[in-house]
Design a protein around this motif. Structure first.
Motif, PDB file in Angstrom:
ATOM      1  N   VAL A  55       0.848  -1.195   0.000  1.00  0.00           N
ATOM      2  CA  VAL A  55       0.000   0.000   0.000  1.00  0.00           C
ATOM      3  C   VAL A  55       0.884   1.246   0.000  1.00  0.00           C
ATOM      4  CG1 VAL A  55      -1.578   1.381   1.420  1.00  0.00           C
ATOM      5  CG2 VAL A  55      -2.020  -1.060   1.084  1.00  0.00           C
ATOM      6  N   LEU A  56       1.912   1.213   0.844  1.00  0.00           N
ATOM      7  CA  LEU A  56       2.762   2.385   1.025  1.00  0.00           C
ATOM      8  C   LEU A  56       3.637   2.673  -0.194  1.00  0.00           C
ATOM      9  CD1 LEU A  56       3.085   4.179   3.534  1.00  0.00           C
ATOM     10  CD2 LEU A  56       5.221   2.966   4.000  1.00  0.00           C
ATOM     11  N   LEU A  57       4.312   1.658  -0.690  1.00  0.00           N
ATOM     12  CA  LEU A  57       5.327   1.889  -1.725  1.00  0.00           C
ATOM     13  C   LEU A  57       4.796   1.781  -3.154  1.00  0.00           C
ATOM     14  CD1 LEU A  57       8.324  -0.025  -0.140  1.00  0.00           C
ATOM     15  CD2 LEU A  57       7.847   2.433  -0.120  1.00  0.00           C
ATOM     16  N   ILE A  58       3.707   1.024  -3.310  1.00  0.00           N
ATOM     17  CA  ILE A  58       3.178   0.846  -4.666  1.00  0.00           C
ATOM     18  C   ILE A  58       1.817   1.546  -4.794  1.00  0.00           C
ATOM     19  CG2 ILE A  58       2.564  -0.839  -6.435  1.00  0.00           C
ATOM     20  CD1 ILE A  58       4.230  -2.913  -4.944  1.00  0.00           C
ATOM     21  N   GLY A  59       0.935   1.275  -3.834  1.00  0.00           N
ATOM     22  CA  GLY A  59      -0.439   1.763  -3.933  1.00  0.00           C
ATOM     23  C   GLY A  59      -0.541   3.282  -3.924  1.00  0.00           C
ATOM     24  N   ILE A  60       0.060   3.908  -2.912  1.00  0.00           N
ATOM     25  CA  ILE A  60      -0.109   5.364  -2.777  1.00  0.00           C
ATOM     26  C   ILE A  60       0.471   6.136  -3.978  1.00  0.00           C
ATOM     27  CG2 ILE A  60       0.532   7.370  -1.347  1.00  0.00           C
ATOM     28  CD1 ILE A  60      -0.125   5.668   1.092  1.00  0.00           C
ATOM     29  N   PRO A  61       1.731   5.846  -4.392  1.00  0.00           N
ATOM     30  CA  PRO A  61       2.224   6.592  -5.574  1.00  0.00           C
ATOM     31  C   PRO A  61       1.378   6.341  -6.827  1.00  0.00           C
ATOM     32  CG  PRO A  61       3.958   5.169  -4.645  1.00  0.00           C
ATOM     33  CD  PRO A  61       2.750   4.985  -3.790  1.00  0.00           C
ATOM     34  N   ILE A  62       0.912   5.097  -7.004  1.00  0.00           N
ATOM     35  CA  ILE A  62       0.110   4.816  -8.209  1.00  0.00           C
ATOM     36  C   ILE A  62      -1.263   5.479  -8.109  1.00  0.00           C
ATOM     37  CG2 ILE A  62      -1.023   2.988  -9.564  1.00  0.00           C
ATOM     38  CD1 ILE A  62       1.448   1.312  -9.255  1.00  0.00           C
ATOM     39  N   MET A  63      -1.792   5.573  -6.892  1.00  0.00           N
ATOM     40  CA  MET A  63      -3.083   6.247  -6.740  1.00  0.00           C
ATOM     41  C   MET A  63      -2.954   7.718  -7.139  1.00  0.00           C
ATOM     42  SD  MET A  63      -5.525   6.098  -3.441  1.00  0.00           S
ATOM     43  CE  MET A  63      -7.218   5.653  -3.667  1.00  0.00           C
ATOM     44  N   MET A  64      -1.836   8.328  -6.754  1.00  0.00           N
ATOM     45  CA  MET A  64      -1.619   9.734  -7.159  1.00  0.00           C
ATOM     46  C   MET A  64      -1.517   9.821  -8.676  1.00  0.00           C
ATOM     47  SD  MET A  64       1.098  11.194  -4.460  1.00  0.00           S
ATOM     48  CE  MET A  64       0.925  10.921  -2.720  1.00  0.00           C
ATOM     49  N   ALA A  65      -0.770   8.887  -9.267  1.00  0.00           N
ATOM     50  CA  ALA A  65      -0.592   8.915 -10.723  1.00  0.00           C
ATOM     51  C   ALA A  65      -1.932   8.737 -11.431  1.00  0.00           C
ATOM     52  CB  ALA A  65       0.374   7.813 -11.148  1.00  0.00           C
ATOM     53  N   GLU A  66      -2.737   7.788 -10.933  1.00  0.00           N
ATOM     54  CA  GLU A  66      -4.003   7.508 -11.611  1.00  0.00           C
ATOM     55  C   GLU A  66      -4.956   8.703 -11.527  1.00  0.00           C
ATOM     56  OE1 GLU A  66      -5.419   3.323 -10.947  1.00  0.00           O
ATOM     57  OE2 GLU A  66      -7.247   4.103 -11.848  1.00  0.00           O
ATOM     58  N   THR A  67      -5.019   9.312 -10.341  1.00  0.00           N
ATOM     59  CA  THR A  67      -5.881  10.490 -10.183  1.00  0.00           C
ATOM     60  C   THR A  67      -5.419  11.601 -11.126  1.00  0.00           C
ATOM     61  OG1 THR A  67      -5.868   9.920  -7.843  1.00  0.00           O
ATOM     62  CG2 THR A  67      -6.922  11.979  -8.424  1.00  0.00           C
ATOM     63  N   MET A  68      -4.099  11.760 -11.171  1.00  0.00           N
ATOM     64  CA  MET A  68      -3.535  12.825 -12.003  1.00  0.00           C
ATOM     65  C   MET A  68      -3.858  12.616 -13.488  1.00  0.00           C
ATOM     66  SD  MET A  68       0.474  13.430 -12.633  1.00  0.00           S
ATOM     67  CE  MET A  68       0.660  11.945 -13.588  1.00  0.00           C
ATOM     68  N   LEU A  69      -3.704  11.379 -13.950  1.00  0.00           N
ATOM     69  CA  LEU A  69      -3.999  11.078 -15.361  1.00  0.00           C
ATOM     70  C   LEU A  69      -5.441  11.456 -15.703  1.00  0.00           C
ATOM     71  CD1 LEU A  69      -1.287   9.703 -15.672  1.00  0.00           C
ATOM     72  CD2 LEU A  69      -2.424   7.593 -16.308  1.00  0.00           C
ATOM     73  N   GLY A  70      -6.358  11.046 -14.816  1.00  0.00           N
ATOM     74  CA  GLY A  70      -7.771  11.331 -15.058  1.00  0.00           C
ATOM     75  C   GLY A  70      -8.035  12.820 -15.084  1.00  0.00           C
ATOM     76  N   ARG A  71      -7.476  13.530 -14.099  1.00  0.00           N
ATOM     77  CA  ARG A  71      -7.783  14.956 -14.017  1.00  0.00           C
ATOM     78  C   ARG A  71      -7.203  15.716 -15.204  1.00  0.00           C
ATOM     79  NH1 ARG A  71      -6.591  18.740  -8.956  1.00  0.00           N
ATOM     80  NH2 ARG A  71      -4.453  18.537  -9.634  1.00  0.00           N
ATOM     81  N   ARG A  72      -6.055  15.256 -15.681  1.00  0.00           N
ATOM     82  CA  ARG A  72      -5.447  15.971 -16.796  1.00  0.00           C
ATOM     83  C   ARG A  72      -6.278  15.827 -18.074  1.00  0.00           C
ATOM     84  NH1 ARG A  72      -1.261  18.864 -17.507  1.00  0.00           N
ATOM     85  NH2 ARG A  72      -0.422  19.129 -19.591  1.00  0.00           N
ATOM     86  N   SER A  73      -6.881  14.640 -18.260  1.00  0.00           N
ATOM     87  CA  SER A  73      -7.573  14.469 -19.541  1.00  0.00           C
ATOM     88  C   SER A  73      -9.088  14.684 -19.475  1.00  0.00           C
ATOM     89  CB  SER A  73      -7.266  13.089 -20.116  1.00  0.00           C
ATOM     90  OG  SER A  73      -8.401  12.289 -20.106  1.00  0.00           O
ATOM     91  N   ARG A  74      -9.657  14.455 -18.282  1.00  0.00           N
ATOM     92  CA  ARG A  74     -11.098  14.657 -18.098  1.00  0.00           C
ATOM     93  C   ARG A  74     -11.956  13.779 -18.997  1.00  0.00           C
ATOM     94  NH1 ARG A  74     -11.472  17.203 -13.836  1.00  0.00           N
ATOM     95  NH2 ARG A  74     -10.502  19.199 -13.442  1.00  0.00           N
ATOM     96  N   GLN A  75     -11.484  12.544 -19.256  1.00  0.00           N
ATOM     97  CA  GLN A  75     -12.277  11.626 -20.080  1.00  0.00           C
ATOM     98  C   GLN A  75     -12.237  10.229 -19.465  1.00  0.00           C
ATOM     99  OE1 GLN A  75      -9.688  12.946 -23.206  1.00  0.00           O
ATOM    100  NE2 GLN A  75     -11.366  12.764 -24.651  1.00  0.00           N
ATOM    101  N   ASN A  76     -12.930   9.275 -20.115  1.00  0.00           N
ATOM    102  CA  ASN A  76     -12.883   7.902 -19.630  1.00  0.00           C
ATOM    103  C   ASN A  76     -11.459   7.352 -19.807  1.00  0.00           C
ATOM    104  OD1 ASN A  76     -12.582   6.224 -22.163  1.00  0.00           O
ATOM    105  ND2 ASN A  76     -14.356   7.478 -22.699  1.00  0.00           N
ATOM    106  N   PRO A  77     -11.119   6.265 -19.106  1.00  0.00           N
ATOM    107  CA  PRO A  77      -9.737   5.764 -19.125  1.00  0.00           C
ATOM    108  C   PRO A  77      -9.194   5.460 -20.519  1.00  0.00           C
ATOM    109  CG  PRO A  77     -10.965   4.697 -17.377  1.00  0.00           C
ATOM    110  CD  PRO A  77     -11.944   5.524 -18.137  1.00  0.00           C
ATOM    111  N   ILE A  78     -10.047   4.962 -21.409  1.00  0.00           N
ATOM    112  CA  ILE A  78      -9.539   4.629 -22.748  1.00  0.00           C
ATOM    113  C   ILE A  78      -9.128   5.910 -23.475  1.00  0.00           C
ATOM    114  CG2 ILE A  78     -10.120   3.609 -24.986  1.00  0.00           C
ATOM    115  CD1 ILE A  78     -12.016   1.711 -23.481  1.00  0.00           C
ATOM    116  N   ASN A  79     -10.031   6.888 -23.500  1.00  0.00           N
ATOM    117  CA  ASN A  79      -9.709   8.160 -24.164  1.00  0.00           C
ATOM    118  C   ASN A  79      -8.592   8.913 -23.450  1.00  0.00           C
ATOM    119  OD1 ASN A  79     -11.870   7.361 -25.614  1.00  0.00           O
ATOM    120  ND2 ASN A  79     -13.065   9.230 -25.391  1.00  0.00           N
TER     121      ASN A  79
END
Ligand code: PHE
Length: 454
Positions: A55-79
């Protein structure tokens, strides 16, 4: 990409709304149903430590990355993957990552809904006093009897799928906010109460705590390590686009880092509380920690049947569990629905009907694997076990690995730095180090370990 861009599906009304929704997605059956039984199957303490490290070393950094990806594009994951790969001048093939996520969502929801159906059925059992004064044998009998009935399981699965789709059709950022705002704290209070009850078991309480927190690494297999890592993804809803799509509804001025700490922290505490509440009962009732997916349904009702006020607490507990499952299930199907609406020109209603039907049908496979098809095994696993292994242990970690590589190595540094907007330069450096090196390598090594190379 401009800072004013919004998702066509709307936006959370505030940072708090996002926290509620993402916590709602993270906290669910994974914490209360799955965490205790896989901990029981994998020997306890050592498994818990590996899970926490993941959770600490893999989950938290990836959660930040995933949120960031979504917010940057504002679309569904495929788009999102198409747009961001384009922005970074990278290969088009990254959209397969979005596809894998959407498929994983379907597969997970198909069995998630069946288990949530069990929880719904237990609301009724609690209400009608089925647990009253019952001992471990009676409660196990009740569970086995229920598992043996495909008709009952299908009924509850259908009901839960219907409820999920009714919420999704209205759009996840309307009705949901209110429900989660009230439910999360209530679930928390109930769990604390269950822990207090477990404490009255004295020596069994100590035995439960020892089982959960004293590591014995000789009990941990390579597959146990993989299950612990897979569970870190599963419980935080990572690797399939659920957090990405929620991130796409996140207002611009919200700090992703602080928000993610809070969500991951809450999720972990809920899982540990569930473990602390359940294992003392397991030992006191003379049950096997490795009893499998029925563990909480075979233990908690004993407590509800014998504690003061147990009737009411039993009802409340299973109601909360169903709601916790609902707030997760909607995030499992939202990426698919958003994709159908954005790309296939469907109305939200049509998209819900189609994706709901497919998931419901798939769920029948899981139902039958507990009764009529229990002898049908592929790679020594029933359909349910196969779906769980394929999604939680393989698809989510692979998805997470790709998200880490994309955020760390493909996206332009100034873009991630700008989007994450960390409070100081050091935090960004730490995140960058984790996402570029630690998270992907860890996932990779766990896979090598499982196939026996390491
Ligand atoms: N995190 C949810 C739980 O613990 C399950 C989930 C997995 C939800 C993946 C969305 C995506 O119950």
């Amino acid at each position: 990409m401009t800072d004013t861009k919004k998702s066509i599906h709307g936006e959370w009304s505030s940072r708090f709304a996002f926290i509620l929704a993402a916590t709602g997605s993270a906290v669910g059956l994974g914490n209360i149903w799955k965490f205790p039984y896989i901990t029981g199957e994998n020997g306890g303490g050592a498994f818990v430590i590996v899970y926490l490290l993941c959770v600490l070393l893999i989950g938290i950094p990836i959660m930040m990355a995933e949120t960031m990806l979504g917010r940057r594009s504002r679309q569904n994951p495929i788009n999102t993957m198409v747009t961001l790969a384009d922005e970074a001048g990278a290969d088009k093939n990254w959209h397969y990552l979005g596809w894998m996520g959407v498929i994983a969502g379907f597969l997970i929801l198909s069995y998630y809904s069946v288990i949530a159906g069990w929880a719904s059925a237990y609301v009724l059992k609690a209400l009608t006093g089925s647990f009253f004064g019952a001992d471990a044998i009676t409660i196990k009998g009740l569970f086995d009897h229920f598992m043996a009935s495909p008709v009952q399981l299908t009924f509850w699965h259908s009901l839960f799928m219907l409820a999920t789709m009714l919420i999704v059709v209205r759009g996840v950022n309307t009705g949901l906010e209110k429900a989660v705002r009230f439910l999360m704290p209530s679930l928390f209070v109930l769990l604390i109460l269950m822990v207090a009850y477990a404490m009255t078991f004295d020596e069994y309480y100590d035995q439960g705590i020892k089982f959960l927190f004293t590591p014995d690494f000789s009990k941990l297999t390579a597959n146990g390590v993989l299950t612990a890592m897979g569970h870190a993804f599963f419980t935080l809803s990572l690797g399939m686009g659920a957090i990405m799509i929620y991130g796409s509804y996140l207002p611009k001025d919200v700090s992703i880092a602080k928000t993610v700490y809070l969500i991951a922290g809450t999720d972990t505490v809920v899982a540990l509380l569930a473990g602390i509440a359940i294992f003392p009962i397991v030992f006191a009732a003379g049950l096997e920690p490795a009893s499998g997916p029925g563990l909480i349904f075979q233990t908690l009702p004993i407590a509800f049947g014998n504690m003061t006020g147990g009737w009411l607490f039993g009802i409340l507990f299973f109601v909360m569990l169903v709601f916790a499952a609902l707030s997760s299930s909607i995030s499992l199907i939202e990426p698919a629905v958003a994709w159908l609406v954005e790309n296939k020109d469907m109305s939200r209603q049509q998209a819900c009907i189609w994706s709901g039907l497919i998931t419901w049908l798939l769920g029948l496979g899981t139902i039958f694997s507990f009764n009529v098809w229990s002898g049908f095994k592929v790679f020594d696993r029933t359909i349910f076990q196969l779906l769980d292994y394929l999604t939680a242990n393989l698809m989510l970690p692979i998805g997470g690995f790709c998200i880490a590589v994309f955020a760390g190595w493909i996206m332009k540094r100034q873009h991630t730095e700008h989007e994450l907007d960390m409070p100081d330069a050091l935090s960004y450096q730490v995140w960058r180090f984790l996402i570029c090196y630690v998270s992907p390598t860890a996932v990779f090594f766990v896979f090598l370990h499982v196939v026996g190379v390491l």
